[in-house]
Motif scaffolding. Structure first.
Motif, PDB file in Angstrom:
ATOM      1  N   HIS A  66       0.774  -1.225   0.162  1.00 36.38           N
ATOM      2  CA  HIS A  66      -0.070   0.117   0.036  1.00 36.38           C
ATOM      3  C   HIS A  66       0.887   1.026  -0.045  1.00 36.38           C
ATOM      4  O   HIS A  66       1.981   1.079   0.419  1.00 36.38           O
ATOM      5  N   GLY A  68       2.523   4.227   1.191  1.00 32.42           N
ATOM      6  CA  GLY A  68       2.915   4.645   2.658  1.00 32.42           C
ATOM      7  C   GLY A  68       3.372   3.684   3.360  1.00 32.42           C
ATOM      8  O   GLY A  68       3.632   3.687   4.669  1.00 32.42           O
ATOM      9  N   SER A  70       6.361   1.972   3.321  1.00 35.52           N
ATOM     10  CA  SER A  70       7.743   2.302   3.820  1.00 35.52           C
ATOM     11  C   SER A  70       8.038   3.862   4.097  1.00 35.52           C
ATOM     12  O   SER A  70       8.604   3.988   5.345  1.00 35.52           O
ATOM     13  N   LYS A  71       7.450   4.634   3.680  1.00 30.66           N
ATOM     14  CA  LYS A  71       7.188   5.777   4.445  1.00 30.66           C
ATOM     15  C   LYS A  71       6.031   7.068   3.858  1.00 30.66           C
ATOM     16  O   LYS A  71       5.757   6.609   2.708  1.00 30.66           O
ATOM     17  N   PRO A  72       5.541   7.637   4.760  1.00 26.48           N
ATOM     18  CA  PRO A  72       4.269   8.367   4.321  1.00 26.48           C
ATOM     19  C   PRO A  72       4.297   8.934   2.828  1.00 26.48           C
ATOM     20  O   PRO A  72       5.125   9.490   2.488  1.00 26.48           O
ATOM     21  N   GLY A  73       3.170   8.576   2.120  1.00 28.08           N
ATOM     22  CA  GLY A  73       3.048   9.108   0.740  1.00 28.08           C
ATOM     23  C   GLY A  73       3.786   8.317  -0.355  1.00 28.08           C
ATOM     24  O   GLY A  73       3.544   8.644  -1.448  1.00 28.08           O
ATOM     25  N   ARG A  75       5.191   5.631  -2.721  1.00 28.19           N
ATOM     26  CA  ARG A  75       4.629   4.425  -3.604  1.00 28.19           C
ATOM     27  C   ARG A  75       5.929   3.677  -4.037  1.00 28.19           C
ATOM     28  O   ARG A  75       6.817   4.249  -4.580  1.00 28.19           O
ATOM     29  N   THR A  96      -4.628  -1.334   1.638  1.00 26.67           N
ATOM     30  CA  THR A  96      -4.195  -1.888   3.095  1.00 26.67           C
ATOM     31  C   THR A  96      -3.820  -3.396   2.951  1.00 26.67           C
ATOM     32  O   THR A  96      -5.006  -4.145   2.705  1.00 26.67           O
ATOM     33  N   SER A 105      -0.461  -0.830  13.325  1.00 25.26           N
ATOM     34  CA  SER A 105      -0.601   0.603  13.796  1.00 25.26           C
ATOM     35  C   SER A 105      -0.544   0.310  15.394  1.00 25.26           C
ATOM     36  O   SER A 105       0.062   1.141  16.185  1.00 25.26           O
TER      37      SER A 105
END
Length: 197
Positions: A66, A68, A70-73, A75, A96, A105
């Motif tokens: 999905h 995010g 590996s890191k926010p935002g 791809r 997800t 989370s």
């Protein structure tokens, strides 16, 4: 009684990818399976599968991490692979993760482990990392509306011990909200050892 060939790889890992795909193509033809789900982080394994199934009439569903993960935002599917997948007629699913999602989370923030994560770990350690990935991607493809969930249509799902593919199985898919309706009906290829060494 039914007898089937199963390929057992000595070790898990990407060195098994081409063989896993080849065995999956052969089995899809034998069973007249029309849907293949393949896990692919960068898109490279997805492209290999889409090329192998080109012209067979099989719908290839490539399931990536999905956005995010590996890191926010971010791809993780790479643009050149995305373009080739689209040119080959493959479908891409990025959503997800079915066997972690919000529960990961909660575990990270509060500790402990969820029941869903326990299912994932059981598949990962008892069967293979690729089996866990294949099951998870099958759910994601089903929940994304890309494979039929009718109680009779079988699919082939491929996953691996990152990167690549080292496990392929025939699955009767189910949605996340009916997880226990899913069945792993056959293994086509699987590593004998469960962890990289």
């Amino acid at each position: 009684m039914i007898t089937r060939e199963i390929a057992y790889f000595e070790k898990p890992g990407p060195q098994n990818t081409d063989d896993t795909i080849r065995f999956a193509v052969k089995r899809a033809k034998e069973l007249e399976i029309k849907y293949v789900v393949v896990a692919s982080v960068s898109g490279e394994t997805g492209v290999k599968a889409a090329r192998a199934f080109k012209g067979t009439g099989v719908k290839v569903v490539v399931v990536g991490h999905h956005v995010g993960f590996s890191k926010p935002g971010a791809r993780e599917l790479q643009e050149p692979y995305i373009k080739e997948l689209q040119a080959l007629g493959a479908v891409i699913v990025e959503q997800t993760h079915a066997l972690s999602g919000v529960e990961r989370s909660i575990s990270r923030r509060l500790g402990g482990v969820s029941r869903v994560e326990a299912i994932a770990e059981a598949l990962r350690t008892l069967v293979s990392v690729g089996a866990k990935v294949a099951v998870e991607c099958s759910i994601m493809a089903a929940d994304g509306g890309q494979v039929p969930v009718d109680g009779s249509t079988e699919i082939i799902a491929m996953g691996g011990t990152y990167p690549g593919a080292d496990t392929a199985c025939v699955i009767l898919p189910a949605h996340a909200n009916n997880f226990f309706d899913m069945q792993i009906r056959e293994f086509i290829a699987i590593p004998r050892k469960k962890t990289k060494e």
